[in-house]
Design a protein around this motif. Structure first.
Motif, mmCIF file in Angstrom:
data_model
loop_
_atom_site.group_PDB
_atom_site.id
_atom_site.type_symbol
_atom_site.label_atom_id
_atom_site.label_comp_id
_atom_site.label_asym_id
_atom_site.label_seq_id
_atom_site.Cartn_x
_atom_site.Cartn_y
_atom_site.Cartn_z
ATOM 1 N N LEU A 317 1.470 61.073 -17.461
ATOM 2 C CA LEU A 317 1.286 60.228 -16.261
ATOM 3 C C LEU A 317 2.948 60.488 -15.494
ATOM 4 C CD1 LEU A 317 -1.320 57.619 -16.130
ATOM 5 C CD2 LEU A 317 -1.422 59.736 -14.886
ATOM 6 N N LEU A 318 3.870 59.743 -16.417
ATOM 7 C CA LEU A 318 5.333 59.694 -15.886
ATOM 8 C C LEU A 318 5.661 61.357 -15.554
ATOM 9 C CD1 LEU A 318 7.813 58.193 -15.204
ATOM 10 C CD2 LEU A 318 8.281 58.403 -17.701
ATOM 11 N N LEU A 319 5.509 62.211 -16.627
ATOM 12 C CA LEU A 319 5.937 63.526 -16.131
ATOM 13 C C LEU A 319 5.050 64.333 -14.934
ATOM 14 C CD1 LEU A 319 5.622 64.970 -19.930
ATOM 15 C CD2 LEU A 319 7.614 64.747 -18.581
ATOM 16 N N VAL A 410 3.532 51.216 -10.150
ATOM 17 C CA VAL A 410 2.682 49.978 -10.431
ATOM 18 C C VAL A 410 1.215 50.443 -10.569
ATOM 19 C CG1 VAL A 410 1.677 47.740 -9.717
ATOM 20 C CG2 VAL A 410 4.280 48.164 -9.649
ATOM 21 N N ILE A 411 0.940 51.284 -9.327
ATOM 22 C CA ILE A 411 -0.523 51.725 -8.941
ATOM 23 C C ILE A 411 -0.794 52.877 -10.255
ATOM 24 C CG2 ILE A 411 -1.943 53.282 -7.561
ATOM 25 C CD1 ILE A 411 -0.131 52.436 -5.079
ATOM 26 N N THR A 412 0.185 53.599 -10.632
ATOM 27 C CA THR A 412 0.054 54.611 -11.607
ATOM 28 C C THR A 412 -0.614 53.824 -13.206
ATOM 29 O OG1 THR A 412 1.667 56.162 -10.727
ATOM 30 C CG2 THR A 412 0.854 56.352 -13.059
ATOM 31 N N TYR A 413 0.197 52.747 -13.580
ATOM 32 C CA TYR A 413 -0.023 52.131 -14.666
ATOM 33 C C TYR A 413 -1.042 51.024 -14.803
ATOM 34 C CZ TYR A 413 3.490 55.451 -16.091
ATOM 35 O OH TYR A 413 4.288 56.656 -16.609
ATOM 36 N N ILE A 414 -1.348 50.567 -13.629
ATOM 37 C CA ILE A 414 -2.354 49.620 -13.455
ATOM 38 C C ILE A 414 -3.750 50.246 -12.711
ATOM 39 C CG2 ILE A 414 -2.995 47.158 -12.621
ATOM 40 C CD1 ILE A 414 -0.107 46.662 -12.882
#
Length: 427
Positions: A317-319, A410-414
């Motif tokens: 997701l970070l990439l 924040v939205i990406t990982y929660i």
């Protein structure tokens, strides 16, 4: 070789300032003619079949509804409501800008339309009160990007069609992230106002005046209730809701507020038609581009490559976030969605990411792209409305871009931030 030809011709056409839609179509045609795998008529057939979609019909209706409501005085009344409640606080006009953009986003579904409507009303007042012009344009351009996150959102409809997910679920998932970004922008605006001593107005409004402002704006405030309430309640589909929005905007503007004149209708409809045509052409040619990618199995090769690097969802997701942020700086939002969804969706689904959650991550990423040069469309619109340079607007937007990136992570990982409303509604 075909992949190099496809992407090489597309980049070369963009470099010589050929419009994105035409670049996509020409690059696809060159690649298909070179490969010889399908006949030349495939392009014409694909352009027709790609836009032959009932959900896609919501796009021109929402564009027209937003234009009718802006011309009919609804945006000005929303501005008055925000003013009586937030105008007296430090940085009052900046807070008003964000709050009004939040409300207008739930009417227009478009980032540039929100910037044009609210910026035209608010930027002169902000400059008159001593706000830096570049900062003011950067703020409204950033707040206007919420227009593609808060439902109804045109890019959400395009994503839902491309990813074969529910438009209603996408709309529900966008509510909390949109308001979260709005609150983050208000926080930055408040802190900046304290530092620069941007004071609010000294007028204090009584409860009666506040109620009067709300009553005057009741028809505007009812729009999200009617459209979104009807969709979530299962009364009508998003496409039907868009059509109802057009009728509502026409009736309220012409017969209730009487600010929409019959002589204005041609101009409003013509502008909406031009915007809709641009969107539809991009959808058509970008779909052909995506089909060429599929024929050459490029999405599957990219997916395999990314998964071979790591199978950790956090790193993947970070990439993808880095990739989308880079793409958003150079490519139009709708084209980016249609091209990248077939490539990236298989990757995230393979590591257990919900397609609806990924859609929100993608759209928030591209919303940031709308205020990042060199192709930040909201910055272009804001700079034109505010009569300033793109450079000054870009510098003014920097603190807001940074806080939007924080919220994006924040939205990406929660995922619960996006998916909680779906579970609440039983999806």
């Amino acid at each position: 070789m075909i992949s190099l030809l496809l992407f090489g011709s597309f980049i070369a056409l963009l470099a010589v300032s050929v419009p994105v839609a035409i670049s996509l179509g020409l690059a696809s045609a060159v690649a298909l003619l070179y490969s010889g795998k399908v006949s030349s008529s495939y392009i014409a057939q694909g352009l027709v079949t790609s836009i032959d979609s009932f959900p896609l019909m919501a796009v021109p209706f929402f564009i027209l509804a937003g234009d009718l409501m802006g011309q009919g005085g609804l945006s000005r009344r929303l501005l008055n409501v925000a003013n009586v409640f937030f105008g007296r606080y430090t940085g009052g006009l900046a807070i008003i800008a964000v709050v009004t953009c939040l409300f207008f986003a739930a009417i227009s579904g478009s980032g540039p339309a929100t910037v044009a409507a609210i910026g035209g009303l608010l930027l002169p007042a902000m400059v008159k009160e001593g706000y830096d012009k570049g900062y003011s344009v950067g703020l409204i351009a950033s707040a206007g990007s919420i227009g593609i996150i808060i439902p109804p959102s045109i890019p959400m409809i395009i994503y839902a069609v491309s990813a074969n997910v529910s438009i209603t679920q996408m709309f529900l998932a966008g509510v909390v992230p949109g308001f979260l970004i709005g609150l983050a922008l208000i926080l930055v605006a408040y802190l900046k106002a304290r530092k620069e001593k941007y004071v609010g107005n000294t007028e204090r409004f009584s409860a009666a005046q506040k109620w009067q402002a709300i009553w005057d704006a009741k028809w505007a405030l009812l729009v999200p209730v009617i459209i979104l309430g009807g969709i979530y309640g299962g009364v009508f589909t998003p496409t039907e809701a868009a059509a109802i929005g057009v009728i509502y905007g026409f009736v309220v503007g012409l017969f209730i507020h009487k600010e929409l004149k019959l002589r204005d209708l041609y101009k409003v409809i013509a502008e909406s038609a031009l915007t809709s045509a641009t969107v539809i052409v991009i959808v058509g040619t970008a779909t052909i581009f995506g089909r060429v990618l599929a024929i050459e199995r490029i999405p599957f090769m990219i997916a395999d490559y990314i998964v071979s690097l790591t199978d950790n969802p956090i790193l993947i997701l970070l990439l993808i976030n880095v990739l989308l942020m880079f793409v958003g700086m150079f490519m139009e939002t709708l084209a980016a969605i249609i091209i990248l969804v077939p490539i990236l969706l298989p990757v995230v689904v393979a590591v257990g990411v919900d397609p609806v959650h990924f859609g929100i991550v993608m759209i928030v990423n591209l919303a940031v792209g709308m205020v990042t040069p060199p192709v930040g469309v909201n910055l272009f619109v804001g700079a034109r409305v505010g009569e300033t340079t793109l450079e000054k607007a870009s510098v003014g937007a920097i603190p807001f871009i940074l806080i939007m990136i924080v919220v994006l992570l924040v939205i990406t990982y929660i995922p619960a931030i996006s998916l909680f409303p779906l579970k609440l509604m039983g999806y």
